[in-house]
Scaffold this motif. Sequence first.
Motif, short mmCIF file in Angstrom:
data_model
loop_
_atom_site.label_atom_id
_atom_site.label_comp_id
_atom_site.label_asym_id
_atom_site.label_seq_id
_atom_site.Cartn_x
_atom_site.Cartn_y
_atom_site.Cartn_z
N TRP B 92 33.88 34.88 36.10
CA TRP B 92 33.76 35.56 37.39
C TRP B 92 33.95 34.61 38.56
O TRP B 92 34.44 35.02 39.62
CB TRP B 92 32.43 36.31 37.48
CG TRP B 92 32.56 37.63 36.78
CD1 TRP B 92 32.24 37.90 35.49
CD2 TRP B 92 33.14 38.83 37.31
NE1 TRP B 92 32.57 39.19 35.18
CE2 TRP B 92 33.12 39.79 36.27
CE3 TRP B 92 33.67 39.19 38.55
CZ2 TRP B 92 33.61 41.09 36.45
CZ3 TRP B 92 34.15 40.48 38.72
CH2 TRP B 92 34.12 41.42 37.68
N SER B 93 33.59 33.35 38.40
CA SER B 93 33.83 32.37 39.47
C SER B 93 35.33 32.20 39.68
O SER B 93 35.80 32.17 40.82
CB SER B 93 33.17 31.03 39.13
OG SER B 93 31.77 31.16 39.24
N ASP B 94 36.07 32.10 38.59
CA ASP B 94 37.53 31.97 38.71
C ASP B 94 38.13 33.22 39.33
O ASP B 94 39.03 33.17 40.17
CB ASP B 94 38.16 31.71 37.33
CG ASP B 94 37.86 30.30 36.82
OD1 ASP B 94 37.40 29.47 37.63
OD2 ASP B 94 38.07 30.04 35.63
N ARG B 95 37.61 34.38 38.89
CA ARG B 95 38.12 35.65 39.42
C ARG B 95 37.83 35.75 40.92
O ARG B 95 38.70 36.11 41.71
CB ARG B 95 37.42 36.78 38.64
CG ARG B 95 37.84 38.16 39.06
CD ARG B 95 37.36 39.18 38.05
NE ARG B 95 38.19 39.18 36.87
CZ ARG B 95 37.82 39.63 35.67
NH1 ARG B 95 36.62 40.13 35.49
NH2 ARG B 95 38.65 39.60 34.64
N PHE B 96 36.61 35.38 41.31
CA PHE B 96 36.23 35.49 42.71
C PHE B 96 36.87 34.41 43.57
O PHE B 96 37.07 34.62 44.77
CB PHE B 96 34.71 35.49 42.84
CG PHE B 96 34.06 36.81 42.49
CD1 PHE B 96 34.80 37.98 42.43
CD2 PHE B 96 32.70 36.89 42.25
CE1 PHE B 96 34.21 39.20 42.13
CE2 PHE B 96 32.09 38.10 41.94
CZ PHE B 96 32.84 39.26 41.88
N ASP B 97 37.19 33.25 42.98
CA ASP B 97 37.94 32.24 43.73
C ASP B 97 39.30 32.82 44.12
O ASP B 97 39.78 32.63 45.25
CB ASP B 97 38.15 30.97 42.90
CG ASP B 97 36.88 30.11 42.85
OD1 ASP B 97 35.93 30.38 43.62
OD2 ASP B 97 36.84 29.17 42.02
N ALA B 98 39.91 33.51 43.16
CA ALA B 98 41.21 34.14 43.43
C ALA B 98 41.06 35.24 44.48
O ALA B 98 41.90 35.39 45.38
CB ALA B 98 41.82 34.70 42.14
N LEU B 99 39.95 35.98 44.42
CA LEU B 99 39.67 37.02 45.43
C LEU B 99 39.48 36.39 46.81
O LEU B 99 39.98 36.91 47.82
CB LEU B 99 38.44 37.84 45.02
CG LEU B 99 37.89 38.87 46.01
CD1 LEU B 99 38.96 39.85 46.46
CD2 LEU B 99 36.71 39.63 45.40
N ALA B 100 38.80 35.25 46.86
CA ALA B 100 38.59 34.55 48.14
C ALA B 100 39.93 34.13 48.75
O ALA B 100 40.11 34.20 49.97
CB ALA B 100 37.67 33.34 47.94
N ASP B 101 40.86 33.72 47.90
CA ASP B 101 42.20 33.35 48.40
C ASP B 101 42.88 34.57 49.03
O ASP B 101 43.50 34.46 50.09
CB ASP B 101 43.08 32.83 47.24
CG ASP B 101 42.61 31.45 46.74
OD1 ASP B 101 41.80 30.80 47.44
OD2 ASP B 101 43.06 31.04 45.65
N VAL B 102 42.77 35.71 48.36
CA VAL B 102 43.36 36.94 48.90
C VAL B 102 42.72 37.28 50.24
O VAL B 102 43.40 37.65 51.21
CB VAL B 102 43.20 38.11 47.90
CG1 VAL B 102 43.62 39.44 48.53
CG2 VAL B 102 44.00 37.84 46.62
N LEU B 103 41.38 37.11 50.32
CA LEU B 103 40.67 37.43 51.56
C LEU B 103 41.11 36.51 52.71
O LEU B 103 41.20 36.96 53.86
CB LEU B 103 39.16 37.33 51.34
CG LEU B 103 38.57 38.47 50.49
CD1 LEU B 103 37.13 38.16 50.10
CD2 LEU B 103 38.65 39.80 51.25
#
Lengths: 159, 114
Positions: B92-103
Amino acid sequence: MTSTGTATVTLPSDEQILIVRDFDAPRALVWEAYTTPELVARWWHARRGEVTSIEIDLRVGGSWRYAMTTSESGFEVAFHGAYRELVPHERIVSTEIYEGAPEHEAVNVVTFAEADGVTRLEILMQADSRQTRDAILATGMEDGLQDALDLLEQVASGR
Amino acid sequence: MARAATTADVFNAVAEPQRRAILDALGSGERPVGELVRALALPQPQVSKHLRVLREVGAVQVRGSGRLRLYRVNGPALKPIHDWIQGYERLWSDRFDALADVLQELKAREGARP
């Protein structure tokens, strides 16, 4: 205030998983990134493979399906479910079924809470049993998603 | 048939709800079979059978204390199970890191609007 960092995972009960992370963005944007198929396709892979399909029918009773091919084994994993409750920019309640063990279902409650421009995203997963919950956790095992999914199928078949 | 890896055995052993209950009951310290039988309200032969499975995969250890045999949880053997949570957290950290990039991109887009 720092808004980055790792997701925290806790187990509030035997059948639950809670995932929390703060994002340095207003919740309207977090909601958009969370519910727009082209945007979900850019983060849901978790850097473990390629997203092959994201379908989102964002209405109560509408369905969703996410699929990806893992870079490690090249096989496809897919999840689907239906939306039960939607409060724009605030809350999503949906079911989730892993297609490798379709007899088991989790209910996810996702909440978006903003303070000072930082959005706290919480995902509370309620599994239908402790075994299902543990099988979901096992999908993060470093020793290989394949092992985890084999295990999940064993658990799901009650062995 | 080939024997499954030890870690898989531990996972299988603890996938059984009564064996999970035994491990929970041993979480507070060493206990003899009799106490487990009372705590779990299960027949002694069943508890003994579960303890045997748990011992075989190393999830519990036993020591004799006079006529009493005391069972305890063997932490290191259960480490793969703790690793579940860490592995899931990394996922989930990797998934949310990618989400943070999108944000970050979405924020830049918002900022660029007149």
